[in-house]
Design an enzyme around this catalytic site. Structure first.
Site, PDB file in Angstrom:
ATOM      1  N   CYS A 197      -6.229 -14.414  10.577  1.00 12.81           N
ATOM      2  CA  CYS A 197      -7.192 -13.866   9.393  1.00 12.81           C
ATOM      3  C   CYS A 197      -8.543 -15.594  10.520  1.00 12.81           C
ATOM      4  O   CYS A 197      -9.448 -15.598  10.417  1.00 12.81           O
ATOM      5  CB  CYS A 197      -7.068 -13.820   8.255  1.00 12.81           C
ATOM      6  SG  CYS A 197      -5.855 -15.245   7.588  1.00 12.81           S
ATOM      7  N   GLY A 255      -5.048  -7.680   4.024  1.00 17.31           N
ATOM      8  CA  GLY A 255      -5.409  -7.517   5.716  1.00 17.31           C
ATOM      9  C   GLY A 255      -6.429  -7.145   5.565  1.00 17.31           C
ATOM     10  O   GLY A 255      -7.308  -7.558   5.489  1.00 17.31           O
ATOM     11  N   SER A 256      -6.499  -5.885   6.530  1.00 19.17           N
ATOM     12  CA  SER A 256      -7.909  -6.060   7.200  1.00 19.17           C
ATOM     13  C   SER A 256      -9.079  -5.816   6.487  1.00 19.17           C
ATOM     14  O   SER A 256      -8.082  -4.988   5.076  1.00 19.17           O
ATOM     15  CB  SER A 256      -7.688  -4.544   8.107  1.00 19.17           C
ATOM     16  OG  SER A 256      -7.143  -3.425   7.644  1.00 19.17           O
ATOM     17  N   GLU A 277     -13.730  -8.600  14.704  1.00 22.81           N
ATOM     18  CA  GLU A 277     -12.296  -8.994  14.689  1.00 22.81           C
ATOM     19  C   GLU A 277     -11.366  -8.510  15.714  1.00 22.81           C
ATOM     20  O   GLU A 277     -10.825  -7.901  15.689  1.00 22.81           O
ATOM     21  CB  GLU A 277     -11.261  -9.078  13.501  1.00 22.81           C
ATOM     22  CG  GLU A 277     -10.522  -9.882  13.133  1.00 22.81           C
ATOM     23  CD  GLU A 277      -9.592  -9.700  11.854  1.00 22.81           C
ATOM     24  OE1 GLU A 277      -9.740  -8.648  10.823  1.00 22.81           O
ATOM     25  OE2 GLU A 277      -9.153 -10.712  11.477  1.00 22.81           O
ATOM     26  N   LYS A 308       4.669  -4.656  -1.981  1.00 26.89           N
ATOM     27  CA  LYS A 308       4.806  -3.444  -0.142  1.00 26.89           C
ATOM     28  C   LYS A 308       4.412  -3.891   0.877  1.00 26.89           C
ATOM     29  O   LYS A 308       3.186  -4.646   0.776  1.00 26.89           O
ATOM     30  CB  LYS A 308       4.111  -2.634  -0.380  1.00 26.89           C
ATOM     31  CG  LYS A 308       4.448  -1.359   0.236  1.00 26.89           C
ATOM     32  CD  LYS A 308       3.180  -0.529   0.806  1.00 26.89           C
ATOM     33  CE  LYS A 308       2.536  -1.117   2.331  1.00 26.89           C
ATOM     34  NZ  LYS A 308       2.888  -0.836   3.189  1.00 26.89           N
ATOM     35  N   GLU A 324      -7.930 -10.462   0.215  1.00 29.04           N
ATOM     36  CA  GLU A 324      -7.930 -11.381   1.588  1.00 29.04           C
ATOM     37  C   GLU A 324      -7.750 -10.809   2.906  1.00 29.04           C
ATOM     38  O   GLU A 324      -6.991 -10.377   2.765  1.00 29.04           O
ATOM     39  CB  GLU A 324      -6.702 -12.230   1.477  1.00 29.04           C
ATOM     40  CG  GLU A 324      -6.855 -12.989   0.100  1.00 29.04           C
ATOM     41  CD  GLU A 324      -7.784 -14.238   0.252  1.00 29.04           C
ATOM     42  OE1 GLU A 324      -8.460 -14.540   1.144  1.00 29.04           O
ATOM     43  OE2 GLU A 324      -7.764 -14.771  -0.718  1.00 29.04           O
ATOM     44  N   GLY A 366      -8.924  -3.216   2.997  1.00 28.48           N
ATOM     45  CA  GLY A 366     -10.072  -3.918   2.080  1.00 28.48           C
ATOM     46  C   GLY A 366     -10.613  -2.964   1.049  1.00 28.48           C
ATOM     47  O   GLY A 366     -10.594  -2.933  -0.090  1.00 28.48           O
TER      48      GLY A 366
HETATM   49  P1  NAD Z   1      -3.659  -3.711   7.730  1.00 30.98           P
HETATM   50  O1  NAD Z   1      -4.621  -4.014   6.182  1.00 30.98           O
HETATM   51  O2  NAD Z   1      -3.783  -2.731   8.860  1.00 30.98           O
HETATM   52  O3  NAD Z   1      -2.552  -3.377   6.818  1.00 30.98           O
HETATM   53  C1  NAD Z   1      -2.092  -4.312   5.492  1.00 30.98           C
HETATM   54  C2  NAD Z   1      -1.418  -3.537   4.422  1.00 30.98           C
HETATM   55  O4  NAD Z   1      -2.044  -2.618   4.040  1.00 30.98           O
HETATM   56  C3  NAD Z   1       0.179  -3.329   4.928  1.00 30.98           C
HETATM   57  O5  NAD Z   1       1.168  -3.529   4.400  1.00 30.98           O
HETATM   58  C4  NAD Z   1       0.034  -1.224   5.406  1.00 30.98           C
HETATM   59  O6  NAD Z   1       0.657  -0.997   5.275  1.00 30.98           O
HETATM   60  C5  NAD Z   1      -1.336  -1.274   3.850  1.00 30.98           C
HETATM   61  N1  NAD Z   1      -1.953  -0.763   4.433  1.00 30.98           N
HETATM   62  C6  NAD Z   1      -2.543  -0.250   5.225  1.00 30.98           C
HETATM   63  N2  NAD Z   1      -3.568   1.360   4.486  1.00 30.98           N
HETATM   64  C7  NAD Z   1      -3.418   1.419   3.693  1.00 30.98           C
HETATM   65  C8  NAD Z   1      -4.176   2.119   2.902  1.00 30.98           C
HETATM   66  N3  NAD Z   1      -5.065   3.326   3.005  1.00 30.98           N
HETATM   67  N4  NAD Z   1      -3.348   2.235   0.665  1.00 30.98           N
HETATM   68  C9  NAD Z   1      -2.590   0.714   0.957  1.00 30.98           C
HETATM   69  N5  NAD Z   1      -2.813   0.509   2.002  1.00 30.98           N
HETATM   70  C10 NAD Z   1      -2.419   0.583   2.960  1.00 30.98           C
HETATM   71  O7  NAD Z   1      -3.651  -4.756   8.365  1.00 30.98           O
HETATM   72  P2  NAD Z   1      -2.567  -5.756   9.029  1.00 30.98           P
HETATM   73  O8  NAD Z   1      -2.404  -4.791  10.413  1.00 30.98           O
HETATM   74  O9  NAD Z   1      -1.590  -5.689   8.705  1.00 30.98           O
HETATM   75  O10 NAD Z   1      -3.329  -6.866   9.322  1.00 30.98           O
HETATM   76  C11 NAD Z   1      -3.908  -7.590   9.978  1.00 30.98           C
HETATM   77  C12 NAD Z   1      -5.411  -7.720   9.269  1.00 30.98           C
HETATM   78  O11 NAD Z   1      -5.384  -8.701   7.770  1.00 30.98           O
HETATM   79  C13 NAD Z   1      -6.754  -8.186   9.853  1.00 30.98           C
HETATM   80  O12 NAD Z   1      -7.924  -8.509   9.651  1.00 30.98           O
HETATM   81  C14 NAD Z   1      -6.224 -10.310   9.213  1.00 30.98           C
HETATM   82  O13 NAD Z   1      -7.421 -10.930   9.369  1.00 30.98           O
HETATM   83  C15 NAD Z   1      -5.970  -9.393   8.229  1.00 30.98           C
HETATM   84  N6  NAD Z   1      -5.169 -10.962   7.152  1.00 30.98           N
HETATM   85  C16 NAD Z   1      -6.364 -11.676   5.948  1.00 30.98           C
HETATM   86  C17 NAD Z   1      -5.869 -12.551   5.742  1.00 30.98           C
HETATM   87  C18 NAD Z   1      -6.939 -14.090   4.438  1.00 30.98           C
HETATM   88  O14 NAD Z   1      -5.977 -14.335   3.998  1.00 30.98           O
HETATM   89  N7  NAD Z   1      -7.862 -12.894   4.452  1.00 30.98           N
HETATM   90  C19 NAD Z   1      -4.322 -13.599   6.774  1.00 30.98           C
HETATM   91  C20 NAD Z   1      -3.301 -12.558   7.207  1.00 30.98           C
HETATM   92  C21 NAD Z   1      -4.245 -11.532   7.422  1.00 30.98           C
END
Ligand code: NAD
Length: 502
Positions: free
Chosen positions: A295, A239-240, A393, A187, A261, A244
């Protein structure tokens, strides 16, 4: 097409995409759809099905069938050929993938091109691992036993990815999970789903069996349905930290395997013995690459007091030279912020920095562009380690400069957040660099370089930045279960007095 080409939004047509489930392009069962605007241009560029429970069910069922009906036991050489073919197809379609990536994320086309090229390498490297899925053999356990430790695929892996490097991040997971013999339901972020759908179509074209890779499109609702699904064996999330944390708790209640991650707030320590100009260059690149929505953004600049003022002024001078603007132009280095909410977050942090007493040397405002979703590269000095701009962040092009007097203090500032994704050290003194490299708590340390990545090198975070590691040969273990098999050598004599042959 030339890889230095620019484009105009006027020439871009909206694309209508579908999910890929069991080898078929499908609408959502409900028929609902959502759209994505280019954040740099304010026009709709793509449209997708809004996945719901029934779609997730169908995708997981397809992945389970594919896993049980041959993919699980397919030989590594055959898997490797398929993975390699995907790498070739990514190279073939590199320009259309880069355009889609730039349009939906707002990142400069030149950076999108680099991301796509790096993606092809990930698939090619994972292909080599498919043939080196090697466990351990034990011949030291006594005269009557030999033992094997073998990796087995976990099963159906649910993958949830963020918007900022969509095709690269799914490719830090998917080809490695496939190399290990898993199947997947992916997804992508609702903001940048196109390149993941396009990638899945390339996977199908490469000849992967139906159901091995499935893509569902949608937002948090679709993601949480995947997390809650009882027939998903492992979750791999990028993701965030906020999402996470929730996801790990939800997955943990079913004792599912989880790899995470998450965010970062990465320090770059610049000592008095640094190559000054290289460090300034890395500060600007590390802060503004991908519009700071990265990130690995190196936004915490911890600089020796003796050079801190000169460093700050050099960073400001370099900042003024960075080309900000339309991401579809080849010369642009800083594009658009992904959406209005993120822009407001950046503004809030900047306001907090000012009210906490930091000095803003440049930037801090909307950049005059065709929409409001641009933000000026911004530099703060007089930042203290307790300010929110130094701890949290921001996910925008905002740099904070903090002075230090000795290495112990520099390391303490570097380690002073909940994160531990990456860190940089700028010093020509090898002893100084090694000491800092050893003491800073982060998954990746760059010494006199910044933000390079290689498929061969494991990537992941300490603390709130993550659980587990992607990439490198370790990735096979991450996407595997380890099974121990004990073998009796010679005929076993009965040990129980009550056994029939005792
Ligand atoms: P986000 O956490 O808002 O979303 C990430 C994913 O999770 C999306 O696909 C979103 O639809 C999904 N999601 C959101 N709420 C959810 C829920 N309740 N249940 C299941 N899935 C859900 O993150 P973002 O804004 O898309 O990305 C930015 C973040 O990602 C930043 O914090 C960044 O540091 C992090 N990031 C980390 C790495 C790494 O490798 N450590 C790499 C890239 C981005």
């Amino acid at each position: 097409m030339e890889s230095s080409q620019s484009y105009s939004i006027e020439d871009i047509e909206k694309v209508s995409r579908q999910q890929l489930i069991d080898g078929q392009d499908v609408e959502s069962v409900s028929g609902a759809r959502f759209t994505r605007e280019s954040p740099a241009h304010g026009v709709v560029v793509s449209e997708f099905p809004e996945s719901d429970l029934a779609d997730i069910d169908a995708a997981v069922a397809a992945a389970r069938r594919a896993f049980e009906s041959g993919w699980r036991t397919l030989d590594g050489a055959s898997r490797a050929k398929l993975l390699h073919r995907v790498g070739d197809l990514i190279r073939r379609d590199a320009e259309s993938l880069a355009i889609a990536e730039s349009l939906e994320s707002g990142k400069p086309i030149s950076q999108a091109r680099g991301e796509v090229a790096g993606t092809a390498e990930l698939w090619e490297y994972a292909a080599t691992l498919a043939r080196h899925n090697i466990g351990d053999a034990h011949n030291h356990l006594g005269p009557d036993v030999m033992a094997l430790s073998v990796y087995e695929p976990v099963g159906v892996v649910g993958m949830i990815t963020p918007w900022n490097f969509p095709i690269l991040i799914i490719s830090q997971k998917l080809p490695f999970a496939l190399a290990a013999g898993n199947t997947a339901v992916v997804k992508p972020s609702e903001s940048t789903s196109s390149t993941t759908v396009m990638l899945a179509q390339l996977v199908r074209e490469a000849g992967f069996p139906d159901g091995v890779v499935n893509v569902v499109t949608g937002g948090a609702q679709a993601g949480s349905a995947l997390v809650a699904h009882r027939d998903v064996d492992m979750l791999s999330f990028t993701g965030s930290t906020r999402v996470g944390r929730w996801l790990a708790a939800a997955a943990g209640s079913d004792l599912n395997k989880v790899e995470l991650e998450r965010g970062g707030k990465n320090p770059q320590i610049v000592t008095a013995k640094a190559d000054f100009h290289a460090a300034v260059d890395a500060a600007v690149f590390g802060g503004y690459f991908n519009v700071g929505q990265c990130c690995n953004s190196g936004s915490r600049l911890i600089v020796h007091r003796s050079i801190a003022d000169e460093f700050a002024h050099a960073v400001v001078a370099r900042t003024s030279q960075v080309p900000v603007g339309d991401p579809l132009l080849a010369e642009t280095q800083v594009g658009a912020i992904v959406n209005g909410t993120q822009l407001e977050t950046i503004e809030r942090f900047v306001a907090e920095g000012i009210s906490a007493g930091a000095t803003m040397l440049t930037g801090g405002a909307h950049f005059p562009g065709s929409t409001q979703l641009f933000f000026e590269p911004t530099v703060f000095t007089n930042v203290t380690a307790d300010m929110s701009i130094a701890r949290e962040e921001i996910f925008g092009p905002v740099l904070s400069i903090m002075p230090f007097d000795n290495l112990t203090e520099a390391v303490a500032i570097a380690n002073g957040t909940e994160y531990g994704l990456s860190a940089g050290i700028w010093s020509d003194d090898i002893n100084e660099a090694l000491t800092i490299a050893r003491d800073v708590r982060a998954g990746t340390i760059w010494v006199n370089r910044w933000m390079d990545g290689y498929p061969e090198l494991a990537f992941g975070g300490y603390g709130s930045s993550g659980i587990g590691r992607e990439l490198g040969r370790q990735a096979i273990a991450e996407f595997s279960e380890l099974k121990t098999i004990q073998l009796q050598v010679g005929r076993r004599t009965a040990r129980w007095v009550n056994a029939p042959d005792a």
